[in-house]
Design an enzyme around this catalytic site. Structure first.
Site, short mmCIF file in Angstrom:
data_model
loop_
_atom_site.label_atom_id
_atom_site.label_comp_id
_atom_site.label_asym_id
_atom_site.label_seq_id
_atom_site.Cartn_x
_atom_site.Cartn_y
_atom_site.Cartn_z
N HIS A 199 0.76 -1.15 0.05
CA HIS A 199 -0.03 0.00 0.12
C HIS A 199 0.85 1.13 0.12
CE1 HIS A 199 0.80 1.07 4.04
NE2 HIS A 199 0.92 -0.23 4.40
N HIS A 243 12.16 -1.22 -12.78
CA HIS A 243 12.12 -2.65 -12.59
C HIS A 243 12.21 -3.17 -11.26
CE1 HIS A 243 13.66 -6.77 -14.39
NE2 HIS A 243 12.07 -6.91 -13.72
#
Ligand code: JB3
Length: 208
Positions: free
Chosen positions: A136, A145
């Protein structure tokens, strides 16, 4: 009939992204690769040379996806495709879990088993690779990446173009700068500055 997607890249990452898009019901019409282009990538014909991108645009192709693992090159090719008037599509596995409150940019790849949790922000052209979890309120910059099996706890920020190697772990609230790298298996318990490579458990800077 909507024309298929034009993919940039024809390597291992492209194979995974072709299958993601096909699982979404999309068609990849062509891959465009460098001089080392094979004739096909999985079941998709491959063209050599980025000048093909403009030609295909003139032929009416309007959607593109950059399937190249190298962050800087992916960012550059994505900007080029946008400049030519392409829309960058997202490749999101039906077996990924993406929160309805997560905010996704364009040209993003989210692989099978990945989780992007509530209120996370994922920047354009970023890869959330196989089984990686972004929790979250994380903020992942553009052309980054997050490699397979990484685990980012809540409120972690990762800067543009950064690379978290396979199996990296990041504790809550950490800021990783732009253009930085965490080595495979690294455990990040302190902020990492821009342009830094950090490795180990706990992850320590080895280069700036
Ligand atoms: O770690 C994982 C799970 N995947 C890695 C992925 C994220 O990154 C994978 O193992 C590789 O490390 C890498 O995959 P990628 O980018 O497919 O690597 P490779 O198999 O070397 O393929 C690179 C592709 O980019 C080739 O098809 C090249 O021809 C192409 N390429 C290189 N330069 C280019 C250019 N294509 C275009 N269109 N333009 C270029 O300038």
């Amino acid at each position: 009939m909507t024309k298929g997607i034009v993919m940039l890249g024809a390597g291992g990452h492209a194979k995974v992204c072709i299958e993601l898009l096909q699982a979404m019901g999309e068609t990849v019409a062509y891959c465009i690769a460098g001089a080392d282009a094979p004739s096909r990538c999985l079941n998709v014909p491959v063209l050599a040379g980025d000048e093909q991108l403009a030609r295909l645009r003139d032929e009416g192709y309007a959607r593109a996806f950059v399937a190249i693992g190298a962050n800087k090159l992916r960012g550059r090719l994505g900007a080029n495709a946008l400049q030519l008037g392409y829309e960058l599509v997202n490749a999101i596995s039906p077996r990924a879990v993406v929160s309805p409150s997560a905010r996704l940019g364009k040209g993003i790849a989210i692989m099978a088993g990945a989780v992007v949790n509530a209120d996370a922000v994922i920047g354009d052209l970023t890869i959330i690779n196989t089984g990686a979890t972004v929790d979250h309120d994380c903020d992942i910059g553009a052309a980054a990446h997050i490699a397979p099996q990484c685990a980012l706890a809540g409120n972690v920020s990762v800067g543009t173009g950064s690379f978290l190697g396979v199996g990296s772990k990041v504790i809550p609230g950490i800021r990783i700068g732009k253009g930085s790298t965490v080595g495979a298996g690294g455990v990040v318990i302190r902020d990492i500055a821009d342009g830094t490579t950090a490795v180990g458990v706990p992850a320590k800077p080895i280069t700036k």
